[in-house]
Scaffold this motif. Structure first.
Motif, PDB file in Angstrom:
ATOM      1  N   LEU A   1       4.580   0.073 -18.845  1.00  0.00           N
ATOM      2  CA  LEU A   1       5.988   0.242 -18.448  1.00  0.00           C
ATOM      3  C   LEU A   1       6.108   0.457 -16.938  1.00  0.00           C
ATOM      4  O   LEU A   1       6.953  -0.131 -16.272  1.00  0.00           O
ATOM      5  CB  LEU A   1       6.617   1.428 -19.198  1.00  0.00           C
ATOM      6  CG  LEU A   1       6.795   1.237 -20.710  1.00  0.00           C
ATOM      7  CD1 LEU A   1       7.275   2.549 -21.352  1.00  0.00           C
ATOM      8  CD2 LEU A   1       7.783   0.108 -21.012  1.00  0.00           C
ATOM      9  N   GLU A   2       5.225   1.276 -16.405  1.00  0.00           N
ATOM     10  CA  GLU A   2       5.243   1.576 -14.968  1.00  0.00           C
ATOM     11  C   GLU A   2       4.979   0.303 -14.152  1.00  0.00           C
ATOM     12  O   GLU A   2       5.651   0.038 -13.155  1.00  0.00           O
ATOM     13  CB  GLU A   2       4.155   2.625 -14.691  1.00  0.00           C
ATOM     14  CG  GLU A   2       4.027   3.091 -13.255  1.00  0.00           C
ATOM     15  CD  GLU A   2       5.118   4.073 -12.842  1.00  0.00           C
ATOM     16  OE1 GLU A   2       5.811   4.614 -13.722  1.00  0.00           O
ATOM     17  OE2 GLU A   2       5.274   4.269 -11.623  1.00  0.00           O
ATOM     18  N   TYR A   3       4.021  -0.483 -14.586  1.00  0.00           N
ATOM     19  CA  TYR A   3       3.638  -1.712 -13.871  1.00  0.00           C
ATOM     20  C   TYR A   3       4.817  -2.671 -13.778  1.00  0.00           C
ATOM     21  O   TYR A   3       5.179  -3.127 -12.700  1.00  0.00           O
ATOM     22  CB  TYR A   3       2.479  -2.374 -14.617  1.00  0.00           C
ATOM     23  CG  TYR A   3       1.899  -3.622 -13.961  1.00  0.00           C
ATOM     24  CD1 TYR A   3       0.795  -3.532 -13.123  1.00  0.00           C
ATOM     25  CD2 TYR A   3       2.420  -4.888 -14.212  1.00  0.00           C
ATOM     26  CE1 TYR A   3       0.230  -4.658 -12.542  1.00  0.00           C
ATOM     27  CE2 TYR A   3       1.866  -6.025 -13.634  1.00  0.00           C
ATOM     28  CZ  TYR A   3       0.769  -5.907 -12.793  1.00  0.00           C
ATOM     29  OH  TYR A   3       0.227  -7.027 -12.224  1.00  0.00           O
TER      30      TYR A   3
ATOM     31  N   ARG B   1       7.768  -1.527 -11.689  1.00  0.00           N
ATOM     32  CA  ARG B   1       7.507  -1.609 -10.249  1.00  0.00           C
ATOM     33  C   ARG B   1       7.441  -3.061  -9.761  1.00  0.00           C
ATOM     34  O   ARG B   1       7.602  -3.317  -8.579  1.00  0.00           O
ATOM     35  CB  ARG B   1       6.168  -0.931  -9.909  1.00  0.00           C
ATOM     36  CG  ARG B   1       6.281   0.557  -9.827  1.00  0.00           C
ATOM     37  CD  ARG B   1       4.987   1.249  -9.487  1.00  0.00           C
ATOM     38  NE  ARG B   1       5.239   2.684  -9.462  1.00  0.00           N
ATOM     39  CZ  ARG B   1       5.620   3.364  -8.383  1.00  0.00           C
ATOM     40  NH1 ARG B   1       5.739   2.752  -7.222  1.00  0.00           N
ATOM     41  NH2 ARG B   1       5.883   4.642  -8.442  1.00  0.00           N
ATOM     42  N   CYS B   2       7.162  -3.967 -10.656  1.00  0.00           N
ATOM     43  CA  CYS B   2       6.988  -5.368 -10.259  1.00  0.00           C
ATOM     44  C   CYS B   2       8.304  -5.952  -9.743  1.00  0.00           C
ATOM     45  O   CYS B   2       9.365  -5.739 -10.313  1.00  0.00           O
ATOM     46  CB  CYS B   2       6.515  -6.159 -11.473  1.00  0.00           C
ATOM     47  SG  CYS B   2       6.240  -7.885 -11.107  1.00  0.00           S
ATOM     48  N   ALA B   3       8.226  -6.710  -8.625  1.00  0.00           N
ATOM     49  CA  ALA B   3       9.447  -7.250  -8.024  1.00  0.00           C
ATOM     50  C   ALA B   3       9.908  -8.513  -8.725  1.00  0.00           C
ATOM     51  O   ALA B   3      11.068  -8.654  -9.051  1.00  0.00           O
ATOM     52  CB  ALA B   3       9.215  -7.529  -6.550  1.00  0.00           C
ATOM     53  N   ALA B   4       9.022  -9.436  -8.941  1.00  0.00           N
ATOM     54  CA  ALA B   4       9.438 -10.710  -9.511  1.00  0.00           C
ATOM     55  C   ALA B   4       8.247 -11.456 -10.091  1.00  0.00           C
ATOM     56  O   ALA B   4       7.510 -12.087  -9.362  1.00  0.00           O
ATOM     57  CB  ALA B   4      10.109 -11.562  -8.448  1.00  0.00           C
TER      58      ALA B   4
ATOM     59  N   PHE C   1       4.682  -7.337  -5.844  1.00  0.00           N
ATOM     60  CA  PHE C   1       5.048  -5.937  -5.663  1.00  0.00           C
ATOM     61  C   PHE C   1       5.443  -5.701  -4.208  1.00  0.00           C
ATOM     62  O   PHE C   1       4.979  -6.412  -3.307  1.00  0.00           O
ATOM     63  CB  PHE C   1       3.877  -5.024  -6.061  1.00  0.00           C
ATOM     64  CG  PHE C   1       3.587  -5.073  -7.535  1.00  0.00           C
ATOM     65  CD1 PHE C   1       4.120  -4.126  -8.386  1.00  0.00           C
ATOM     66  CD2 PHE C   1       2.838  -6.105  -8.065  1.00  0.00           C
ATOM     67  CE1 PHE C   1       3.877  -4.188  -9.754  1.00  0.00           C
ATOM     68  CE2 PHE C   1       2.592  -6.187  -9.431  1.00  0.00           C
ATOM     69  CZ  PHE C   1       3.111  -5.223 -10.284  1.00  0.00           C
ATOM     70  N   ILE C   2       6.283  -4.701  -3.997  1.00  0.00           N
ATOM     71  CA  ILE C   2       6.825  -4.446  -2.665  1.00  0.00           C
ATOM     72  C   ILE C   2       5.948  -3.441  -1.904  1.00  0.00           C
ATOM     73  O   ILE C   2       5.552  -2.418  -2.448  1.00  0.00           O
ATOM     74  CB  ILE C   2       8.253  -3.842  -2.777  1.00  0.00           C
ATOM     75  CG1 ILE C   2       9.135  -4.703  -3.686  1.00  0.00           C
ATOM     76  CG2 ILE C   2       8.869  -3.665  -1.394  1.00  0.00           C
ATOM     77  CD1 ILE C   2       9.457  -6.061  -3.160  1.00  0.00           C
TER      78      ILE C   2
END
Lengths: 140, 135
Positions: free
Chosen positions: A128-130, A133-136, B108-109
């Motif tokens: 869930l955390e991964y 946090r993932c942008a796209a 990721f940012i």
């Protein structure tokens, strides 16, 4: 990526479904969970639903349409927004062939289904955390 | 996947390399780190070394330079993915062009906050260490 979307779980074993739901509850996960007993039922839902799920957690060995077949169908037939949902495999028996098959399709994760609550809880928490946090992510 | 393998970092910006190294030191994973200034160098390393890396972190801007560079970097993606090595993209903002986000394992940012960035890198490493097979 719809981070507040539901989590689609495809799992034919009732005990495993209960265990997963206990884990999600203990993590106070705010995403709704939707459970399907086989790949065909999940495919039917994903192709006709108006909402975009956050994640798909899929068993590998299932009656009618197995996890690999379902992912393949989604990637060849479905709308782009459905293709972009992270698709994670869960399996009790991990064979080398299964892992290679999964990664040849650019898997977003292949996890051992842990029977111990605490182990499974940590795995789900990291998943869930991964993806939160993932942008796209993009499958192509 | 090789949980004990090296962590490869493809990053041409010296400051960002420094920050990444600080973060990885802070997280204290035993994996070796190897830094590259471009995808080509990372691919050469993969092809010419015996090592079986655990994961790749690549700056997203390195796949936006030119058509030639894009082709080269996309090949790097495929080379790593075909070896079942997770290929993670890092970008400065969330406004990156989605067409370039070629990694199925996500982008990721790089946040301004070191503590948030450390959490992100930690989460990514934990995630892929939990993935099967364990070595």
């Amino acid at each position: 990526m719809n981070k507040s979307g539901e989590i689609v779980i495809i799992e034919d074993d009732e005990d495993d479904r209960y265990l997963l739901e206990d884990v999600f509850n203990s993590l106070e996960c705010t995403n709704n969970r939707l459970y399907f007993e086989d790949g065909e039922a999940a495919l039917e839902y994903l192709q006709h639903s108006s909402s975009v799920p956050f994640l798909i957690l899929s068993d590998v060995n299932m009656p009618r349409l197995n996890g690999f077949e379902l992912r393949h169908k989604l990637h060849t037939d479905a709308e782009l927004q459905i293709k972009c949902i992270p698709y994670l495999f869960f399996s009790t028996a991990i064979s080398q062939e299964a892992v290679i098959a999964a990664y040849s399709m650019s898997a977003q994760g292949f996890f051992v289904k842990q029977g111990v609550f605490e182990d499974l809880r940590t795995t789900i928490q990291v998943i869930l955390e991964y993806w939160k946090r993932c942008a796209a992510p993009n499958n192509f | 996947m090789n949980n004990n393998g090296a962590i490869l970092v493809i990053e041409d910006n010296e400051d960002d390399r420094f920050i990444m190294e600080e973060v990885l030191i802070d997280l204290n994973y035993p994996n070796n780190r190897v830094y590259f200034s471009g995808g080509k160098e990372a691919m050469d390393y993969l092809q010419n070394s015996e090592s079986n890396p655990f994961i790749v972190f690549s700056d997203i801007s390195l796949i936006k330079l030119s058509d030639l560079e894009v082709k080269r970097e996309l090949r790097a993606d495929r080379v790593f993915l075909s070896r079942r090595i997770p290929f993670i993209l890092l970008s400065d903002t969330s406004n990156t062009n989605i067409a370039y986000d070629r990694s199925p394992q996500g982008s990721f940012i790089k946040t301004c906050s070191i503590s948030e960035f450390t959490k992100t890198i930690n989460t990514v490493i934990e995630y892929w260490q939990r993935c099967s097979p364990q070595n």
